[in-house]
Write a protein that holds these residues in place. Structure first.
Motif, PDB file in Angstrom:
ATOM      1  N   SER A 184      62.528  69.740   3.427  1.00 32.94           N
ATOM      2  CA  SER A 184      61.255  69.179   2.963  1.00 32.94           C
ATOM      3  C   SER A 184      60.922  69.685   1.562  1.00 32.94           C
ATOM      4  O   SER A 184      60.343  68.961   0.745  1.00 32.94           O
ATOM      5  CB  SER A 184      60.127  69.538   3.940  1.00 32.94           C
ATOM      6  OG  SER A 184      59.865  70.940   3.936  1.00 32.94           O
ATOM      7  N   THR A 221      63.060  67.626  -0.894  1.00 34.47           N
ATOM      8  CA  THR A 221      62.522  66.265  -1.034  1.00 34.47           C
ATOM      9  C   THR A 221      61.311  66.263  -1.963  1.00 34.47           C
ATOM     10  O   THR A 221      61.185  65.397  -2.844  1.00 34.47           O
ATOM     11  CB  THR A 221      62.127  65.698   0.338  1.00 34.47           C
ATOM     12  OG1 THR A 221      63.283  65.635   1.175  1.00 34.47           O
ATOM     13  CG2 THR A 221      61.533  64.308   0.203  1.00 34.47           C
ATOM     14  N   ASP A 223      61.021  64.500  -5.774  1.00 35.12           N
ATOM     15  CA  ASP A 223      59.964  63.567  -6.162  1.00 35.12           C
ATOM     16  C   ASP A 223      59.252  64.056  -7.415  1.00 35.12           C
ATOM     17  O   ASP A 223      58.933  63.276  -8.323  1.00 35.12           O
ATOM     18  CB  ASP A 223      58.953  63.404  -5.026  1.00 35.12           C
ATOM     19  CG  ASP A 223      59.511  62.582  -3.871  1.00 35.12           C
ATOM     20  OD1 ASP A 223      60.504  61.862  -4.088  1.00 35.12           O
ATOM     21  OD2 ASP A 223      58.949  62.664  -2.764  1.00 35.12           O
TER      22      ASP A 223
END
Length: 280
Positions: free
Chosen positions: A63, A66, A70
Protein backbone atom coordinates in the motif's frame (compact mmCIF):
# COMPACT_ATOMS: atom_id res chain seq x y z
CA UNK A 1 22.16 -0.96 21.81
CA UNK A 2 19.07 -3.06 21.03
CA UNK A 3 17.20 0.00 19.77
CA UNK A 4 20.06 0.85 17.42
CA UNK A 5 20.11 -2.71 16.09
CA UNK A 6 16.35 -2.64 15.51
CA UNK A 7 16.64 0.69 13.70
CA UNK A 8 19.35 -0.69 11.41
CA UNK A 9 17.25 -3.81 10.71
CA UNK A 10 14.24 -1.68 9.85
CA UNK A 11 16.36 0.42 7.51
CA UNK A 12 17.88 -2.61 5.79
CA UNK A 13 14.79 -4.85 5.60
CA UNK A 14 11.79 -2.60 6.21
CA UNK A 15 9.74 -0.21 4.06
CA UNK A 16 12.66 2.14 3.40
CA UNK A 17 14.63 -0.72 1.86
CA UNK A 18 11.67 -1.62 -0.36
CA UNK A 19 11.39 2.00 -1.52
CA UNK A 20 15.11 1.98 -2.32
CA UNK A 21 14.74 -1.24 -4.32
CA UNK A 22 12.02 0.38 -6.45
CA UNK A 23 13.82 3.69 -6.90
CA UNK A 24 14.00 3.32 -10.69
CA UNK A 25 10.28 2.49 -10.96
CA UNK A 26 9.32 5.53 -8.90
CA UNK A 27 11.59 8.05 -10.59
CA UNK A 28 10.58 6.76 -14.04
CA UNK A 29 7.01 8.08 -13.62
CA UNK A 30 8.06 11.47 -12.21
CA UNK A 31 7.21 14.46 -14.44
CA UNK A 32 10.21 16.24 -15.95
CA UNK A 33 10.07 19.18 -13.52
CA UNK A 34 10.79 16.95 -10.48
CA UNK A 35 14.33 15.87 -9.58
CA UNK A 36 14.36 12.17 -8.84
CA UNK A 37 17.08 12.19 -6.18
CA UNK A 38 15.39 15.00 -4.24
CA UNK A 39 12.03 13.24 -4.40
CA UNK A 40 13.52 9.98 -3.11
CA UNK A 41 15.21 11.72 -0.17
CA UNK A 42 11.86 13.23 0.81
CA UNK A 43 10.23 9.78 0.65
CA UNK A 44 12.90 8.31 2.95
CA UNK A 45 12.56 11.26 5.32
CA UNK A 46 8.79 10.81 5.63
CA UNK A 47 9.18 7.21 6.74
CA UNK A 48 11.88 8.06 9.28
CA UNK A 49 9.93 10.93 10.81
CA UNK A 50 6.46 9.34 11.06
CA UNK A 51 6.35 6.34 13.40
CA UNK A 52 2.74 5.40 12.64
CA UNK A 53 3.38 5.56 8.90
CA UNK A 54 6.43 3.34 9.31
CA UNK A 55 4.49 0.78 11.37
CA UNK A 56 1.65 0.48 8.84
CA UNK A 57 4.13 0.41 5.94
CA UNK A 58 5.99 -2.44 7.63
CA UNK A 59 2.78 -4.48 7.83
CA UNK A 60 1.59 -3.54 4.34
CA UNK A 61 4.48 -2.29 2.17
CA UNK A 62 2.41 -2.77 -0.99
CA UNK A 63 0.00 0.00 0.00
CA UNK A 64 2.96 2.33 0.64
CA UNK A 65 4.38 1.67 -2.82
CA UNK A 66 1.01 2.25 -4.47
CA UNK A 67 0.61 5.58 -2.65
CA UNK A 68 4.15 6.69 -3.48
CA UNK A 69 3.72 5.76 -7.13
CA UNK A 70 0.56 7.87 -7.36
CA UNK A 71 2.42 10.73 -5.66
CA UNK A 72 5.31 10.47 -8.12
CA UNK A 73 3.05 10.23 -11.17
CA UNK A 74 1.25 13.44 -10.16
CA UNK A 75 4.54 15.24 -9.52
CA UNK A 76 3.99 16.01 -5.83
CA UNK A 77 6.30 15.81 -2.84
CA UNK A 78 5.50 12.90 -0.48
CA UNK A 79 3.46 13.78 2.61
CA UNK A 80 3.14 17.46 1.64
CA UNK A 81 0.05 19.68 1.63
CA UNK A 82 -0.35 18.67 -2.01
CA UNK A 83 -0.30 14.93 -1.38
CA UNK A 84 -0.99 13.18 1.92
CA UNK A 85 0.15 9.72 3.02
CA UNK A 86 -2.56 8.67 5.45
CA UNK A 87 -2.55 5.40 7.48
CA UNK A 88 -6.02 3.83 7.46
CA UNK A 89 -6.18 0.63 9.49
CA UNK A 90 -3.71 -1.75 7.92
CA UNK A 91 -2.96 0.23 4.76
CA UNK A 92 -1.63 3.57 3.60
CA UNK A 93 -3.72 5.74 1.33
CA UNK A 94 -2.28 8.39 -0.93
CA UNK A 95 -4.62 11.39 -1.06
CA UNK A 96 -4.09 14.35 -3.36
CA UNK A 97 -5.18 17.58 -1.70
CA UNK A 98 -6.99 20.53 -3.25
CA UNK A 99 -3.69 22.37 -3.39
CA UNK A 100 -2.19 19.52 -5.41
CA UNK A 101 -4.93 19.64 -8.06
CA UNK A 102 -4.55 23.41 -8.44
CA UNK A 103 -0.76 23.13 -8.61
CA UNK A 104 -0.99 20.74 -11.54
CA UNK A 105 -3.27 23.14 -13.40
CA UNK A 106 -0.89 26.05 -12.85
CA UNK A 107 2.14 24.00 -13.85
CA UNK A 108 0.82 23.55 -17.37
CA UNK A 109 0.99 27.31 -17.88
CA UNK A 110 -2.24 27.71 -19.88
CA UNK A 111 -4.32 28.96 -16.94
CA UNK A 112 -3.43 32.09 -15.01
CA UNK A 113 -6.24 31.94 -12.42
CA UNK A 114 -8.08 28.97 -10.90
CA UNK A 115 -11.30 29.96 -9.18
CA UNK A 116 -13.07 27.49 -6.89
CA UNK A 117 -15.60 28.24 -4.17
CA UNK A 118 -17.89 26.32 -1.85
CA UNK A 119 -21.49 27.56 -1.96
CA UNK A 120 -23.56 27.53 1.25
CA UNK A 121 -27.32 27.67 1.75
CA UNK A 122 -27.34 31.36 2.73
CA UNK A 123 -25.10 32.51 -0.12
CA UNK A 124 -26.39 34.23 -3.25
CA UNK A 125 -25.48 32.25 -6.33
CA UNK A 126 -26.54 32.98 -9.93
CA UNK A 127 -25.45 31.13 -13.05
CA UNK A 128 -27.42 31.83 -16.23
CA UNK A 129 -24.94 31.40 -19.08
CA UNK A 130 -25.55 33.47 -22.18
CA UNK A 131 -27.97 35.90 -20.50
CA UNK A 132 -27.41 39.60 -19.83
CA UNK A 133 -26.07 39.76 -16.30
CA UNK A 134 -27.90 42.21 -14.07
CA UNK A 135 -26.29 40.92 -10.88
CA UNK A 136 -22.70 41.87 -11.60
CA UNK A 137 -21.15 45.33 -11.12
CA UNK A 138 -21.19 47.63 -14.23
CA UNK A 139 -17.83 46.36 -15.48
CA UNK A 140 -19.45 42.94 -15.97
CA UNK A 141 -22.31 44.15 -18.18
CA UNK A 142 -23.06 41.81 -21.05
CA UNK A 143 -23.54 38.04 -21.35
CA UNK A 144 -22.74 36.16 -18.17
CA UNK A 145 -19.61 34.06 -18.66
CA UNK A 146 -18.90 33.04 -15.06
CA UNK A 147 -21.17 32.51 -12.03
CA UNK A 148 -22.04 35.33 -9.66
CA UNK A 149 -21.41 34.40 -6.04
CA UNK A 150 -22.01 36.69 -3.07
CA UNK A 151 -21.57 35.65 0.56
CA UNK A 152 -21.52 37.23 4.00
CA UNK A 153 -18.15 35.85 5.01
CA UNK A 154 -18.63 36.71 8.70
CA UNK A 155 -22.16 35.32 9.18
CA UNK A 156 -23.61 31.85 9.51
CA UNK A 157 -23.68 30.69 5.90
CA UNK A 158 -25.62 27.51 6.60
CA UNK A 159 -24.86 24.04 5.27
CA UNK A 160 -22.78 23.29 2.21
CA UNK A 161 -25.05 23.35 -0.86
CA UNK A 162 -22.49 22.77 -3.60
CA UNK A 163 -19.42 24.25 -5.25
CA UNK A 164 -18.22 25.66 -8.55
CA UNK A 165 -14.93 26.09 -10.35
CA UNK A 166 -13.47 27.55 -13.53
CA UNK A 167 -10.14 28.72 -14.86
CA UNK A 168 -9.08 31.90 -16.60
CA UNK A 169 -6.73 31.28 -19.52
CA UNK A 170 -3.73 33.48 -20.26
CA UNK A 171 -5.73 35.47 -22.85
CA UNK A 172 -8.39 36.33 -20.24
CA UNK A 173 -11.13 33.99 -21.46
CA UNK A 174 -12.81 31.66 -18.97
CA UNK A 175 -12.79 27.89 -19.23
CA UNK A 176 -15.89 25.77 -18.99
CA UNK A 177 -17.65 26.34 -15.67
CA UNK A 178 -18.16 23.26 -13.50
CA UNK A 179 -20.88 23.17 -10.85
CA UNK A 180 -21.52 20.32 -8.41
CA UNK A 181 -24.43 19.97 -6.01
CA UNK A 182 -24.69 18.29 -2.61
CA UNK A 183 -25.98 15.04 -4.14
CA UNK A 184 -22.82 14.67 -6.18
CA UNK A 185 -20.61 15.60 -3.20
CA UNK A 186 -22.28 12.96 -1.04
CA UNK A 187 -21.82 10.37 -3.80
CA UNK A 188 -18.08 11.08 -4.05
CA UNK A 189 -17.73 10.93 -0.28
CA UNK A 190 -19.59 7.62 -0.09
CA UNK A 191 -17.22 6.09 -2.66
CA UNK A 192 -14.17 7.24 -0.69
CA UNK A 193 -12.76 4.49 1.51
CA UNK A 194 -13.00 5.23 5.24
CA UNK A 195 -14.81 8.53 4.67
CA UNK A 196 -16.84 8.13 7.88
CA UNK A 197 -13.77 7.52 10.04
CA UNK A 198 -12.92 10.32 12.48
CA UNK A 199 -9.47 10.41 10.87
CA UNK A 200 -10.84 10.79 7.36
CA UNK A 201 -10.23 14.14 5.63
CA UNK A 202 -13.96 14.11 4.80
CA UNK A 203 -14.59 14.45 8.54
CA UNK A 204 -11.66 16.68 9.49
CA UNK A 205 -11.55 18.98 6.45
CA UNK A 206 -14.89 18.67 4.70
CA UNK A 207 -14.74 22.05 2.91
CA UNK A 208 -11.30 21.26 1.52
CA UNK A 209 -12.53 17.92 0.20
CA UNK A 210 -15.45 19.67 -1.52
CA UNK A 211 -13.02 22.10 -3.16
CA UNK A 212 -10.83 19.20 -4.29
CA UNK A 213 -13.86 17.41 -5.72
CA UNK A 214 -14.94 20.37 -7.84
CA UNK A 215 -11.34 21.04 -8.91
CA UNK A 216 -11.11 17.44 -10.12
CA UNK A 217 -14.23 18.02 -12.22
CA UNK A 218 -12.47 21.00 -13.82
CA UNK A 219 -9.44 18.93 -14.88
CA UNK A 220 -10.83 17.66 -18.23
CA UNK A 221 -11.38 21.26 -19.36
CA UNK A 222 -7.94 22.73 -18.62
CA UNK A 223 -4.38 21.42 -19.13
CA UNK A 224 -2.94 19.87 -15.96
CA UNK A 225 0.57 18.77 -16.94
CA UNK A 226 3.89 20.43 -17.60
CA UNK A 227 4.19 17.96 -20.47
CA UNK A 228 1.29 19.81 -22.14
CA UNK A 229 3.42 22.95 -22.37
CA UNK A 230 6.24 21.02 -24.01
CA UNK A 231 3.80 19.66 -26.55
CA UNK A 232 2.65 23.18 -27.41
CA UNK A 233 6.25 24.29 -27.94
CA UNK A 234 6.95 21.23 -30.08
CA UNK A 235 3.87 21.86 -32.22
CA UNK A 236 4.82 25.52 -32.65
CA UNK A 237 8.33 24.53 -33.71
CA UNK A 238 6.92 22.13 -36.31
CA UNK A 239 4.62 24.79 -37.75
CA UNK A 240 7.53 27.24 -37.95
CA UNK A 241 9.66 24.63 -39.70
CA UNK A 242 6.90 23.89 -42.21
CA UNK A 243 6.47 27.58 -42.99
CA UNK A 244 10.22 27.96 -43.48
CA UNK A 245 10.28 25.32 -46.19
CA UNK A 246 10.40 21.57 -46.81
CA UNK A 247 11.97 19.62 -44.00
CA UNK A 248 12.22 16.02 -42.96
CA UNK A 249 10.45 15.59 -39.63
CA UNK A 250 10.48 12.27 -37.86
CA UNK A 251 7.06 11.80 -36.28
CA UNK A 252 7.34 11.26 -32.52
CA UNK A 253 5.66 8.50 -30.59
CA UNK A 254 2.01 9.08 -29.75
CA UNK A 255 2.53 8.55 -26.04
CA UNK A 256 5.22 9.06 -23.44
CA UNK A 257 7.11 12.00 -21.93
CA UNK A 258 6.53 15.27 -23.72
CA UNK A 259 2.88 14.61 -24.42
CA UNK A 260 -0.22 15.76 -22.58
CA UNK A 261 -1.94 13.51 -20.12
CA UNK A 262 -4.84 11.52 -21.61
CA UNK A 263 -8.20 13.24 -21.47
CA UNK A 264 -11.73 12.06 -21.94
CA UNK A 265 -12.78 11.17 -25.50
CA UNK A 266 -15.75 13.49 -25.03
CA UNK A 267 -13.31 16.40 -25.04
CA UNK A 268 -12.60 15.74 -28.72
CA UNK A 269 -15.96 14.48 -30.00
CA UNK A 270 -18.35 17.09 -28.66
CA UNK A 271 -18.62 19.93 -31.17
CA UNK A 272 -21.51 21.62 -29.40
CA UNK A 273 -20.39 24.67 -27.36
CA UNK A 274 -21.28 24.13 -23.72
CA UNK A 275 -20.77 26.96 -21.29
CA UNK A 276 -21.33 25.11 -18.05
CA UNK A 277 -21.76 21.71 -16.50
CA UNK A 278 -24.02 20.67 -13.66
CA UNK A 279 -23.02 17.34 -12.14
CA UNK A 280 -25.81 15.48 -10.38
Amino acid sequence: MTQISNAIATRDNGPEAIVRQHKDDLTLVLPSHVKGETWMRLAYGVLRSNTQLMQVATRNPGSLMTALQDCARLGHEPASKSFYLVPFGNEIQGIEGYRGVVERIYRAGAVKVVHAEVVYENDEFVWEPGTVDTHQPPRWEGPQTVPFHRADWFADRGEVKGAFSYGIFQDGTPSRVVIINRTYINKVRKESKGSESPKSPWVKWFDQMVLKTVAHRLEPWVPTSTEWRKEQLRATAEVTAEQAGPAVITPPASTGPGYPEPTSPEDFNDDTPIEGELVD
